[in-house]
Design an enzyme around this catalytic site. Structure first.
Site, PDB file in Angstrom:
ATOM      1  N   ASP A  53       1.304  -0.818   0.233  1.00 18.58           N
ATOM      2  CA  ASP A  53      -0.056   0.202  -0.016  1.00 18.58           C
ATOM      3  C   ASP A  53       0.587   1.240   0.374  1.00 18.58           C
ATOM      4  OD1 ASP A  53      -2.068   2.287   0.141  1.00 18.58           O
ATOM      5  OD2 ASP A  53      -2.795   1.249   1.858  1.00 18.58           O
ATOM      6  N   ASP A  91      -8.517  -7.492   0.556  1.00 19.96           N
ATOM      7  CA  ASP A  91      -6.962  -7.290   2.048  1.00 19.96           C
ATOM      8  C   ASP A  91      -7.943  -6.720   3.024  1.00 19.96           C
ATOM      9  OD1 ASP A  91      -6.192  -4.093   3.269  1.00 19.96           O
ATOM     10  OD2 ASP A  91      -6.463  -4.386   0.666  1.00 19.96           O
ATOM     11  N   CYS A 111     -14.666 -27.563  10.219  1.00 21.23           N
ATOM     12  CA  CYS A 111     -12.065 -26.590   9.592  1.00 21.23           C
ATOM     13  C   CYS A 111     -11.969 -27.186  10.134  1.00 21.23           C
ATOM     14  CB  CYS A 111     -12.192 -25.855  10.518  1.00 21.23           C
ATOM     15  SG  CYS A 111     -11.330 -24.629  10.453  1.00 21.23           S
ATOM     16  N   CYS A 113      -7.946 -26.841  10.514  1.00 20.37           N
ATOM     17  CA  CYS A 113      -6.788 -25.991  11.190  1.00 20.37           C
ATOM     18  C   CYS A 113      -6.764 -26.436  12.322  1.00 20.37           C
ATOM     19  CB  CYS A 113      -7.466 -24.653  10.963  1.00 20.37           C
ATOM     20  SG  CYS A 113      -8.316 -24.202  12.162  1.00 20.37           S
ATOM     21  N   CYS A 132      -8.654 -25.927  15.471  1.00 19.74           N
ATOM     22  CA  CYS A 132     -10.274 -26.861  15.781  1.00 19.74           C
ATOM     23  C   CYS A 132      -9.807 -28.193  15.430  1.00 19.74           C
ATOM     24  CB  CYS A 132     -10.964 -26.538  14.006  1.00 19.74           C
ATOM     25  SG  CYS A 132     -11.732 -24.875  13.974  1.00 19.74           S
ATOM     26  N   HIS A 159      -7.151 -19.752  12.725  1.00 20.05           N
ATOM     27  CA  HIS A 159      -8.418 -20.032  12.173  1.00 20.05           C
ATOM     28  C   HIS A 159      -9.120 -19.484  11.374  1.00 20.05           C
ATOM     29  CE1 HIS A 159     -12.338 -21.849  12.139  1.00 20.05           C
ATOM     30  NE2 HIS A 159     -13.230 -20.577  12.102  1.00 20.05           N
TER      31      HIS A 159
END
Length: 748
Positions: free
Chosen positions: A178, A351, A389, A391, A394, A420
């Site tokens: 940016d 983003d 999920c 991940c 989880c 997560h």
């Protein structure tokens, strides 16, 4: 000696110490030495080493060795010289037939980027609470870093010394920077703006720093990002038109300066379209910015004060204005539902800080809605955050344990929840891309939209006790919001959409539905009643504004019949409970209408009738209209009302009347649908931040001469270029042919 620049070329320099040299810019090369680490040397030294035999120079192109002697760039074959167009390429590999969603492959200096893509925010070269290997394991292809913050710390000197941000943070995938334009917005009260740039006071050492387009680009070159952004002036999306226009024009001038400052760098550069929520300013900005040969284009100035509906409307209007063969980036957005809606409207890149910032507040996104782990309902919940999920969070921990960490303010809570949330965002973007490629995006959208825009579906938050102040401002799906000056408006709680978004709803309603429909002029047309259909009663703003204007007349030339259609009267009930915020309701008519379903004026020939329930079920029994105020909620909340069967049915029920229809929407899709079913369509007056609205006329109305401002071939040409040409589930070619052959355009 001039610099050597290559595109799609890998250069290897083998020496006795097995050094590897990677081509750079400005005549500098990065040597990776096993014993000495990273260091930069000039092309002159490289040449001397090669000529003395200390180094052997070999060039590989598309994995094929090309033995050539060591020459400076003017003597290299032209095909191997740096081609600026190859800084970044974008290939659209799939488009969705139901929406404007698309899947692309973007090739950057650090590999391919598959869109739609979410780019986690690593403002200062680091993700909040998450180690970079996590982002690598999740295969995020691009991270976003911030030029302003890196300029202040560690500063350009250190980044130059270490060879750029990729080396500094040991990140081998893409980086987008940016430009610092958002800081112009967020620090607006602490800076001085001028044509030259924005002057800040450093939060590191207190020194004054002037961020100009040239300094921003120079710093981004030092960072070594794959995609640079032009410096722009971002202002609040609710700013006045004059302020927005001034920022837009400055952004255009800065964009050209940024482009010039980029020079021969092999880094891609994106332009930024501004204009807040003013559709005509967005179009002007897009025309100016896309006239410059940027490698991609972004929509800036959103998620900075506007409602969700305004953001979606602006995205839908603006996305088709950007070149289809280049990447489209929606800056600073957003929540999972924001991403779904923006992808649906044709955007590629996104983003936002939310995945990690909300995780640090105990909030996570799941396939069952958004969970706030600060709530006590999870205290004994032994299930994972999200059963779908995979991940590490989880797999290992229960909601009860994570809720304990959040309530105890353990640092690790933010880390675990960030893992997560980032996984959820990664999976969402991956699944959207797969659905677009497979042609199943509509089914994906419909199966996910409810969960993405909802709080916990299994443990929905309970409303506050009835004796709280908040309860008195809410009823059913609606909530009162109060603007400056005490003027009230009704907001749909689930979608965030606001009825009459302008600062003065009465002025907007009069301009759009009374004045544009020429109600007062049509009083003298005949002795027959003037029948007005009010489709979408809402808080009765349109009907009451019309009624107040008629009551100022000494007499009417003909009777007036207002017939309102509404399937949910909670918005009117709520507004009537707060008359001090809704001046138009300080009258007996809406109270009696709500109580008895009808009202008649005591001295003027004005009657008002309410049909409560399904519009299609009641419309057939109503007298044919002369004027239609078409004011339901948008396609997001009330999509069925905007589809062609409803629009065709209204036209049919007009019979042989010279009727006009008036609506707040100016979308290409709505106008095309009206044309397809037989309406003649015109540009309506601007209102609030909308430059135009829409009017439509029956063929009999056109013959009678009541049509004004009909769309001409210039609109038809814009429609031909639009990504919203054809509604869902219709024969594309037949639809396009109907629009092109419409008598409105043949006659004009």
């Amino acid at each position: 000696m001039k610099s050597w620049l290559f595109s799609g070329v890998v250069v290897y320099v083998h020496g006795r110490a097995r050094n590897i040299c990677t081509c750079g810019h400005r005549g500098r090369y990065l040597l990776n030495d096993r014993t000495n680490g990273h260091r930069t040397v000039s092309s002159t030294i490289i040449a001397a080493l090669c000529l003395t035999g200390a180094l052997k120079f070999e060039l590989y192109y598309q994995n094929r060795p090309i033995p050539i002697p060591f020459y400076p760039s003017p003597l290299l074959p032209y095909s191997l010289a740096m081609n600026p167009s190859k800084r970044l390429t974008c290939s659209v590999i799939a488009t969705d037939s139901w929406s404007a969603a698309r899947a692309t492959v973007i090739k950057t200096r650090h590999g391919e980027v598959h869109t739609p893509i979410f780019m986690p925010v690593a403002t200062q070269g680091a993700l909040r609470c998450v180690d970079l290997p996590v982002a690598d394991e999740l295969e995020f292809q691009v991270l976003l870093a911030n030029t302003y913050h890196l300029l202040l710390r560690p500063g350009p000197e250190i980044l130059k010394e270490v060879g750029g941000l990729h080396t500094f943070m040991n990140w081998n995938r893409g980086i987008l920077t940016d430009s610092g334009g958002f800081q112009i917005f967020s620090l607006s009260k602490q800076l001085q703006m001028s044509e030259e740039g924005a002057t800040f006071r450093s939060y590191v050492d207190g020194k004054r720093v002037k961020l100009s387009p040239e300094l921003s680009i120079e710093m981004q070159k030092t960072i070594g990002s794959d995609i640079m952004m032009v410096l722009d002036q971002c202002i609040r999306s609710t700013s006045s038109e004059a302020d927005v226009r001034a920022a837009l024009e400055l952004t255009t001038r800065w964009a050209q300066r940024s482009y010039n400052a980029r020079g021969d760098s092999d880094q891609a550069l994106f332009g930024i379209v501004q204009g807040a929520c003013y559709s005509h300013l967005r179009r002007e900005s897009a025309e100016q910015i896309t006239a410059i040969d940027f490698d991609g284009f972004a929509l800036g100035g959103l998620a900075v004060g506007e409602t969700r509906q305004e953001r979606e409307d602006t995205t839908e209007h603006s996305a088709p204005l950007l070149p289809a063969h280049k990447p489209r980036y929606l800056m600073g957005v957003g929540t999972p539902i924001d991403l779904l809606e923006a992808v649906r409207r044709g955007m590629d890149m996104f983003d936002c800080i939310l995945p990690t910032s909300l995780a640090n507040q105990g909030v996570v996104f799941t396939s069952r809605g958004r969970l706030d782990l600060r709530r006590g309902v999870y205290r004994l919940d032994s299930g994972p955050l999200d059963p779908t999920c995979s991940c590490s969070t989880c797999r290992r921990y229960t909601r009860a344990y994570l809720q304990h960490l959040v309530r105890a303010r353990e640092f690790v809570a933010g880390q675990l929840l960030s893992v997560h949330n980032l996984t959820f965002y990664r999976n969402l973007m991956r699944d959207m891309r797969q659905a677009i490629i497979a042609g199943t995006f509509k089914a994906f959208y419909e199966s996910n939209v409810t969960a993405l825009e909802s709080d916990d579906l299994d443990n929905p938050p309970k409303p506050p006790p009835s004796n709280t102040k908040m309860d008195r401002t809410m009823l059913g799906n609606y909530q009162i919001i109060v603007r400056e000056g005490g003027v009230g408006a009704i907001k749909h709680r689930l979608s965030g959409e606001v009825m009459h978004v302008s600062d003065d709803p009465r002025e907007e309603s009069y301009k759009l539905y009374v004045e544009a429909a020429r109600i007062h002029e049509r009083l003298s047309e005949s002795d027959y009643p003037l029948v007005i259909w009010d489709i979408g009663l809402g808080a009765a703003t349109n009907a009451m504004v019309c009624l107040h204007s008629l009551e100022k007349l000494e007499s009417l030339g003909r009777p007036i019949q207002i017939i309102s259609f509404e399937n949910d009267l909670d918005s009117l009930r709520l507004a009537l409970q707060h008359p001090w915020h809704f001046a138009h309701l300080r009258h007996g008519a809406p109270h009696k209408l709500l109580r008895e379903g009808a009202w008649a004026h005591s001295s003027l020939p004005i009657s008002w009738k309410l049909h409560h329930g399904n519009f299609m079920a009641h419309a057939k029994s109503a007298p044919p209209p002369d004027v239609i105020w078409f004011d339901p909620f948008s396609t997001k909340v009330n999509g069925e009302m905007w589809e062609m069967p409803i629009l065709a049915h209204i036209l049919e029920l007009c019979g042989e009347k010279a009727a006009s229809l008036h609506t707040f929407s100016a979308s290409t899709a709505v106008r095309a649908a009206l044309l397809k079913v037989g309406w003649w369509v015109a540009a309506g007056p601007g209102t609030g931040q909308k430059r135009e609205t829409t009017k439509a006329y029956t063929p009999r109305g056109v013959d009678a001469g009541i049509a004004r401002d009909l769309l001409d071939h210039s609109w038809l040409q814009r429609w031909e270029r639009s990504d919203a040409q054809v509604p869902q589930a219709v024969d594309t070619e037949e639809f396009k042919r109907a629009i092109r052959e419409h008598a409105q355009f043949a006659k004009r």
